[in-house]
Design an enzyme around this catalytic site. Structure first.
Site: not given
Ligand code: SRM
Ligand code: SF4
Length: 581
Positions: A76, A145, A218, A220, A439, A445, A484, A488
């Site tokens: 990333r 981030r 993390k 944000k 997402c 993922c 899931c 995201c």
């Molecule tokens: Fe996310 C984890 C993709 C925005 C909440 N997210 C992941 C991971 C890295 C999976 C992992 O931990 O193994 C995913 C990688 C998938 C892949 O194959 O690329 C992933 N998240 C993404 C992206 C690429 C989704 C997208 O469609 O764009 C976004 C990347 C943003 C960036 O450039 O930094 C992305 N993730 C978000 C958002 C929305 C936002 O930030 O505006 C959220 C919800 C807001 C938040 O942070 O609560 C989000 N991602 C999570 C979570 C849940 C965190 C929690 O507090 O429980 C995880 C799981 C974790 O961190 O353990 C996660």
């Molecule tokens: Fe992966 Fe779940 Fe985030 Fe979708 S919402 S990118 S399935 S961790």
């Protein structure tokens, strides 16, 4: 900074990593296709996720044998405010072909992701990125981030440019200071290189903000405008909303404690929107951000990663106590918050006059995936546009691209290039599609339970037909899908949220607000993928019949509430519990 017993395994890994070095250099030099689990954890802070191709895993287990893994990395690139030069963009396109799976993924935090990078290509990719002035440092991991801000160069008197400057400042201020990134990715490896990072040899890096253990999780940050909340600010740990008076930013409204992840089996976890905390003068933005980050660093939960986000600290303490501790860290009182929430969102798609002269074009990119697929050759079109027209490139949090700095006579050339490559003009996209997104989900993922990015386009095809049939084709309607419950794709504050919860089954959430300022409620717990559209048809029908003048679907669902909506649509009793608070 306090150190306590009972910290989670990841806390130990971070502490023992010698400021994010871990065993990365040693393991990079080894032929194995994967990193050890501990190293993979440290790598996240370098912007790299170890994944395996989930399609391959399924295929390999179909013969009845044990499933096999093909290891690949997601990389990333951290892009504050989403701004890139033409040369950087061309380099990213080239690297996708040379080192990745031939696609680029624009993320909903304005970053770029490479998928499918073999371990053996990592060093070359990272070196290439660094050569064009890009970094992956801190794009993932327990740090601040990518800071998001609206990328549109509109004629707004420079307000968005100022938000961008602040996004850059915050990003630079919170970048990890450790030399590990430089050592790992730019210094030679192998037998003749002197490893400056022998185990136990603490190089004395200082992390004045983070300390040895970095943050509990993390963190944000978003900068936004009330009338155009395209960054979805309230889902961030910390949001700054500009208060504009007489054409300039007079103050910032500060909101804290947003975050969407939840574990359905654990009632102590929940999605939350950031709450109004304070009003601060423009000059105080950075010190206030630092105070909040440090409070999180010192008091966030380091024992249980599921409850380690700022939102849980605020829920446990209450907002008043949180504010008092932030004030202590800041050394002065915070101004009271104002009642000032986002009211609008702009997709920035289509042609707009650009501030300072010329034009910019907002190009729709389905779920942010830049690729060539049969007759639609978006990736090639974007390469040709970059080579011929040399536009600036800006990535939006809705995962689209703004092509900037275009002259009047380049407009038709751009449209011709798009048409020649089978790419539809953004203006031809329905408002439903322009506002919706998914997402990544399967197959990369590691946490995905269901399809997301690969499924949403088909659901939207069907919903477009339904909307046309009901006369709702001009209605902006946002459907956000995830594979899931981690959230995201930001489904919990969308008008319709689809959340992968079981094999090919989705929870449906309703009633979020178009501007992202209200959480929705759980409507259906486990709807099979093919039943999603049939489940939505009666709801959209009821909306078409009973909506008030100018009312949006999310506002209608919130106004009705789940019980009345079920009566209206002839459904059974509402789903109780698990409604985001
Ligand atoms: Fe996310 C984890 C993709 C925005 C909440 N997210 C992941 C991971 C890295 C999976 C992992 O931990 O193994 C995913 C990688 C998938 C892949 O194959 O690329 C992933 N998240 C993404 C992206 C690429 C989704 C997208 O469609 O764009 C976004 C990347 C943003 C960036 O450039 O930094 C992305 N993730 C978000 C958002 C929305 C936002 O930030 O505006 C959220 C919800 C807001 C938040 O942070 O609560 C989000 N991602 C999570 C979570 C849940 C965190 C929690 O507090 O429980 C995880 C799981 C974790 O961190 O353990 C996660
Ligand atoms: Fe992966 Fe779940 Fe985030 Fe979708 S919402 S990118 S399935 S961790």
């Amino acid at each position: 900074m306090h150190e306590e017993k009972g910290w989670s395994k990841v806390e130990n890994i971070k502490r023992e990593s010698n400021y994010l070095r871990g065993n990365i250099r040693e393991e990079l030099a080894q032929p194995s296709p994967a990193f050890a689990e501990e190293t993979a954890n440290v790598l996240k802070h370098h912007g790299i996720y170890q994944q395996d191709d989930r399609d391959y895993r399924v295929r390999s287990s179909q013969g009845g044998g044990p499933d096999q893994r093909r290891w690949i990395m997601m990389v990333r690139v951290k892009i504050p405010g989403g701004r890139l030069t033409t040369l950087q963009w061309l380099a990213l396109l080239e690297f996708a072909d040379r080192f990745g799976n031939g696609t680029l993924r624009i993320t909903n935090r304005q970053d770029i992701q490479f998928h499918g990078v073999p371990k053996a290509y990592l060093r070359d990719l990272m070196a290439g990125l660094n050569r064009v002035g890009l970094t992956t440092l801190g794009a993932c991991g327990d740090v601040v981030r990518n800071v998001v801000s609206c990328p549109a160069p509109l004629e707004d008197g420079g307000i968005r440019d100022e938000l961008y400057r602040q996004a850059q400042r915050l990003t630079e201020h919170f970048l990890p200071r450790s030399q590990a990134y430089k050592e790992v990715w730019t210094e030679p490896t192998g037998a003749d290189s002197a490893p400056a990072h022998l185990p136990g040899n603490d190089l004395g890096d200082e992390e004045p903000i983070y300390g040895r253990n970095y943050l509990p999780r993390k963190f944000k940050i978003a900068l936004t405008l009330a009338e155009d909340n395209c960054v979805d600010a309230l889902t961030n740990d910390l949001a700054f909303e500009a208060i504009v008076e007489s054409g300039s930013i007079a103050a910032y409204h500060v909101l804290a404690g947003g975050g969407l992840g939840m574990s359905p089996g654990d009632a102590s976890t929940f999605p939350a929107l950031a709450q109004p905390l304070a009003t601060v003068a423009p000059g105080e933005l950075l010190p206030v951000a630092e105070a909040v980050v440090k409070v999180f660093r010192d008091f966030g939960n380091r024992n249980n990663r599921r409850r380690a986000r700022l939102k849980y600290l605020i829920a446990d303490w209450g907002l008043e106590k949180f504010r008092e501790v932030v004030e202590e860290y800041l050394g002065r009182p915070l101004g009271p918050p104002r009642e000032f929430l986002p009211v609008g969102i702009d997709t920035h798609l289509g042609w707009f006059r650009q501030r300072g002269g010329g034009w910019f074009y907002g190009l729709f990119v389905e779920n942010g995936r830049v690729c060539d697929r049969s007759e639609i050759r978006l990736k090639t079109a974007l390469k040709v546009i970059a080579e011929r027209l040399r536009p600036g490139i800006r990535l939006t949090p809705l995962m689209d691209i703004l092509l900037t700095e275009l002259s009047e006579n380049q407009r038709s050339e751009l449209e011709h290039i798009l048409a020649d490559h089978g790419v539809s003009r953004s203006e031809e996209r329905s408002p439903l599609r322009a506002h919706s997104g998914a997402c990544v989900g399967l197959p990369t993922c590691g946490l995905a339970i269901t399809e997301s990015e690969r499924l949403l386009p088909r659901i939207l095809d069907q919903l477009e037909t339904v909307c046309r049939h009901l006369g709702l084709q001009d209605l902006p309607l946002c459907v956000h899908m995830t594979g899931c419950p981690n959230g995201c794709g930001r489904p919990y504050n969308a008008e319709i949220g689809l959340v992968g919860r079981g094999k090919d089954k989705y929870a449906i959430y309703l009633g979020g607000s178009p501007a992202g300022s209200r959480l929705g409620y759980l409507w259906e717990r486990l709807t099979p993928a093919e039943q999603i559209v049939p489940a939505l048809v009666p709801l959209l029908g009821a909306f078409a019949q009973h909506r008030q003048d100018g009312e949006y679907f999310g506002d209608f669902c919130a106004r009705m509430g789940p019980e009345a909506l079920r009566q209206l649509t002839g459904g059974s009793a509402p789903v109780l519990g698990e409604t985001p608070s």
